[in-house]
Design a protein around this motif. Structure first.
Motif, mmCIF file in Angstrom:
data_model
loop_
_atom_site.group_PDB
_atom_site.id
_atom_site.type_symbol
_atom_site.label_atom_id
_atom_site.label_comp_id
_atom_site.label_asym_id
_atom_site.label_seq_id
_atom_site.Cartn_x
_atom_site.Cartn_y
_atom_site.Cartn_z
ATOM 1 N N TRP A 89 -2.176 1.293 -4.384
ATOM 2 C CA TRP A 89 -2.502 0.184 -5.297
ATOM 3 C C TRP A 89 -1.297 -0.745 -5.293
ATOM 4 N N ILE A 90 -1.495 -2.023 -5.036
ATOM 5 C CA ILE A 90 -0.336 -2.915 -4.909
ATOM 6 C C ILE A 90 -0.380 -4.034 -5.955
ATOM 7 N N ALA A 91 0.833 -4.560 -6.254
ATOM 8 C CA ALA A 91 0.937 -5.638 -7.246
ATOM 9 C C ALA A 91 1.978 -6.658 -6.812
ATOM 10 N N ARG A 92 1.686 -7.932 -7.126
ATOM 11 C CA ARG A 92 2.708 -8.977 -7.038
ATOM 12 C C ARG A 92 3.544 -8.903 -8.318
ATOM 13 N N GLU A 94 3.857 -10.801 -10.878
ATOM 14 C CA GLU A 94 3.155 -11.095 -12.137
ATOM 15 C C GLU A 94 2.091 -10.042 -12.479
ATOM 16 N N GLN A 95 1.833 -9.121 -11.547
ATOM 17 C CA GLN A 95 0.847 -8.047 -11.816
ATOM 18 C C GLN A 95 1.546 -6.723 -12.145
ATOM 19 N N ARG A 96 2.858 -6.719 -12.123
ATOM 20 C CA ARG A 96 3.619 -5.470 -12.227
ATOM 21 C C ARG A 96 3.257 -4.678 -13.501
ATOM 22 N N ASP A 97 3.152 -5.369 -14.648
ATOM 23 C CA ASP A 97 2.876 -4.675 -15.918
ATOM 24 C C ASP A 97 1.511 -3.976 -15.872
ATOM 25 N N ARG A 98 0.560 -4.634 -15.230
ATOM 26 C CA ARG A 98 -0.782 -4.027 -15.159
ATOM 27 C C ARG A 98 -0.759 -2.780 -14.274
ATOM 28 N N LEU A 99 0.049 -2.815 -13.233
ATOM 29 C CA LEU A 99 0.160 -1.633 -12.366
ATOM 30 C C LEU A 99 0.827 -0.481 -13.128
ATOM 31 N N THR A 100 1.849 -0.795 -13.916
ATOM 32 C CA THR A 100 2.538 0.235 -14.703
ATOM 33 C C THR A 100 1.563 0.852 -15.712
ATOM 34 N N ALA A 101 0.772 0.010 -16.365
ATOM 35 C CA ALA A 101 -0.203 0.518 -17.347
ATOM 36 C C ALA A 101 -1.254 1.382 -16.645
ATOM 37 N N ALA A 102 -1.708 0.931 -15.482
ATOM 38 C CA ALA A 102 -2.726 1.689 -14.739
ATOM 39 C C ALA A 102 -2.175 3.042 -14.306
ATOM 40 N N ASP A 234 -0.326 1.874 15.435
ATOM 41 C CA ASP A 234 -1.499 2.704 15.133
ATOM 42 C C ASP A 234 -1.801 2.588 13.653
ATOM 43 N N LEU A 235 -3.001 2.126 13.315
ATOM 44 C CA LEU A 235 -3.293 1.939 11.895
ATOM 45 C C LEU A 235 -4.086 3.119 11.304
ATOM 46 N N SER A 236 -4.348 4.146 12.108
ATOM 47 C CA SER A 236 -5.276 5.185 11.645
ATOM 48 C C SER A 236 -4.770 5.930 10.400
ATOM 49 N N ALA A 237 -3.435 5.951 10.192
ATOM 50 C CA ALA A 237 -2.913 6.690 9.037
ATOM 51 C C ALA A 237 -2.640 5.797 7.816
ATOM 52 N N TRP A 238 -2.955 4.505 7.913
ATOM 53 C CA TRP A 238 -2.765 3.642 6.738
ATOM 54 C C TRP A 238 -3.607 4.158 5.579
ATOM 55 N N PRO A 239 -3.122 3.988 4.348
ATOM 56 C CA PRO A 239 -3.989 4.271 3.202
ATOM 57 C C PRO A 239 -4.976 3.114 2.986
ATOM 58 N N VAL A 240 -5.912 3.297 2.078
ATOM 59 C CA VAL A 240 -6.683 2.156 1.578
ATOM 60 C C VAL A 240 -5.704 1.345 0.733
ATOM 61 N N VAL A 241 -5.638 0.040 0.937
ATOM 62 C CA VAL A 241 -4.753 -0.803 0.129
ATOM 63 C C VAL A 241 -5.634 -1.603 -0.828
ATOM 64 N N ILE A 242 -5.370 -1.453 -2.133
ATOM 65 C CA ILE A 242 -6.206 -2.131 -3.137
ATOM 66 C C ILE A 242 -5.311 -2.946 -4.070
ATOM 67 N N ASP A 243 -5.651 -4.212 -4.238
ATOM 68 C CA ASP A 243 -4.971 -5.060 -5.210
ATOM 69 C C ASP A 243 -5.233 -4.501 -6.612
ATOM 70 N N VAL A 244 -4.201 -4.421 -7.455
ATOM 71 C CA VAL A 244 -4.366 -3.763 -8.751
ATOM 72 C C VAL A 244 -5.418 -4.458 -9.622
ATOM 73 N N ASP A 245 -5.609 -5.764 -9.437
ATOM 74 C CA ASP A 245 -6.670 -6.471 -10.175
ATOM 75 C C ASP A 245 -7.985 -6.464 -9.407
#
Ligand SMILES: Cc1cc2nc3c(=O)[nH]c(=O)nc-3n(C[C@H](O)[C@H](O)[C@H](O)COP(=O)(O)OP(=O)(O)OC[C@H]3O[C@@H](n4cnc5c(N)ncnc54)[C@H](O)[C@@H]3O)c2cc1C
Length: 376
Positions: A89-92, A94-102, A234-245
């Motif tokens: 789960w990633i955040a810019r 300005e999204q940092r607080d929401r990631l911390t709460a999540a 090789d991208l096969s081991a990448w996680p799913v990347v999801i924007d926190v919002d």
């Protein structure tokens, strides 16, 4: 007229899984309008199991489903249903607080979820831009699901338990007689003690055929598409990347990338298609967050995720119609919650209560009941 104890309408993941469970308790007939079960939402998902997604009821249902998917019963499948993937789960800034709460909320149910620093996030997914990423959280135990194998496992097990699947069988009429439901398709008639409404985005339409009060189900379009990965690496081991919002997500898919703008556009139930605008939105957001340069869309599609107002599923006997059971509102979680949902539904139909392991994780019949939407 063919007779049965339970007649299930819709052979997506919801109908297939509940038919599988119910077939241990009586004669079951499963009716599907399309010639191919899984043609609608079930065949269009992103195939991710994350325990850090949806409201508290969804999260409990997902946690309670994991064991079945991890250790499926003997003969259910010849290949693993789950494979390690992880979600980042990633955040810019300005999204940092929401990631911390999540993160705080997520750790209550899934203690393995933890914060990772930016270099570690970039190691996991090297295309993330340093000037975009401010914070990240990793759910290491999130999984990829083999949706086809799960769906086929339920259907095969159902047949082995002497259940009958009828395809190209759209239910057009439902009639309540003294003790049974009569169910009519264009070609056949059926009589059942209990009808299970597992018609996905069409659940309120099927309810209407039975004379039920609507539960206010809203199908929402979600778009997905496939693009090439970076030229090197090789991208096969990448996680799913999801924007926190949840403004976008992407994940590896058979050597390429599956991406989505995570759109939720309300629509009437239909065979839904992807709109170019939604694809372009996702491309813009993903190019902002990564070094990916997306030139060519290999394939695109859309499916419906259907919700009632509180975004919890609707599982229970209709408040006013005896023998009419709802299994609806699976939203964006219907695959990963299917084992627990099917067992919840079967417990409520057969014994009038939820199985003990589901109450142990804090699920209550009233959280799922259609009565919350069917006012007197
Ligand atoms: C892009 C996208 C990504 C997703 N990602 C995930 C994910 O990563 N993880 C996850 O768990 N979930 C995910 N989902 C959600 C998941 O796909 C759905 O929750 C799930 O498939 C719903 O299953 P269902 O059986 O209720 O509906 P469906 O699969 O739509 O099945 C309903 C069936 O009922 C049939 N039917 C309707 N009316 C009648 C009638 N009158 N007579 C007979 N049959 C009828 C239809 O033909 C249909 O086959 C995603 C969904 C989308 C669109």
């Amino acid at each position: 007229m063919k007779t049965c104890d339970f007649l299930v309408i819709g052979a997506g993941i919801a109908g297939a899984s509940v038919a599988y469970e119910l077939a241990n308790h009586g004669r079951v007939i499963l009716l599907e309008r399309e010639s191919l079960p899984g043609y609608h939402s079930t065949g269009r998902s992103a195939a991710v199991l994350t325990e850090n997604y949806g409201n508290a009821i969804i999260r409990r249902l997902t946690v309670a489903s994991r064991q079945f998917l991890q250790r499926a019963p003997e003969g259910f499948t010849s290949s693993p249903l789950l494979s390690p993937r992880g979600v980042l789960w990633i955040a810019r800034e300005e999204q940092r607080d929401r990631l911390t709460a999540a993160l705080g909320e997520a750790r209550q149910l899934v203690p393995s979820i933890h914060a990772v620093d930016c270099p570690e996030a970039k190691r996991l997914c090297p295309v993330l831009r340093e000037d975009y990423l401010a914070a990240a959280v990793l759910e290491p135990e999130a999984m990829d699901m083999d949706v086809h194998a799960i769906h086929q496992g339920f259907l095969k097990g159902f047949r082995q338990r002497r259940g009958e699947l009828v395809t190209a069988a759209e239910v057009k009429r439902l009639l309540r007689t003294a003790h049974t439901w009569e169910v009519y398709t264009a070609h056949e008639q059926f009589a059942a003690g209990v009808v299970v409404n597992a018609a996905g985005a069409w659940c309120d339409e099927v309810g209407k055929l039975a004379g039920a009060r609507p539960i206010g189900l809203i199908p929402k379009r979600r778009t997905a598409f496939i693009v090439d990965g970076p030229a090197t690496g090789d991208l096969s081991a990448w996680p799913v990347v999801i924007d926190v919002d949840e403004q976008f997500y992407f994940k590896p898919e058979s050597g390429r990338i599956l991406a989505s703008p995570a759109d939720e556009t309300p629509m009437p139930p239909c065979d839904v298609y992807a709109e170019d605008y939604d694809v372009a939105l996702a491309v813009e957001r993903i190019e902002r967050a990564t070094t990916l340069a997306i030139r060519h869309i290999r394939r695109k599609w859309a499916g419906l995720r259907s919700f009632v107002a509180d975004k919890s599923p609707v599982v229970g006997m209709d408040r006013f119609l005896p023998g009419f059971f709802w299994l609806a509102g699976q939203g964006g979680y219907g695959i990963m919650t299917s084992p627990a949902m099917a067992r919840a539904a079967t417990g409520l139909m057969v014994e009038g209560r939820l199985p003990a392991d589901l109450t142990a994780v804090g699920l209550r019949p009233e959280d799922l009941s259609p009565a919350r939407y069917q006012e007197a």
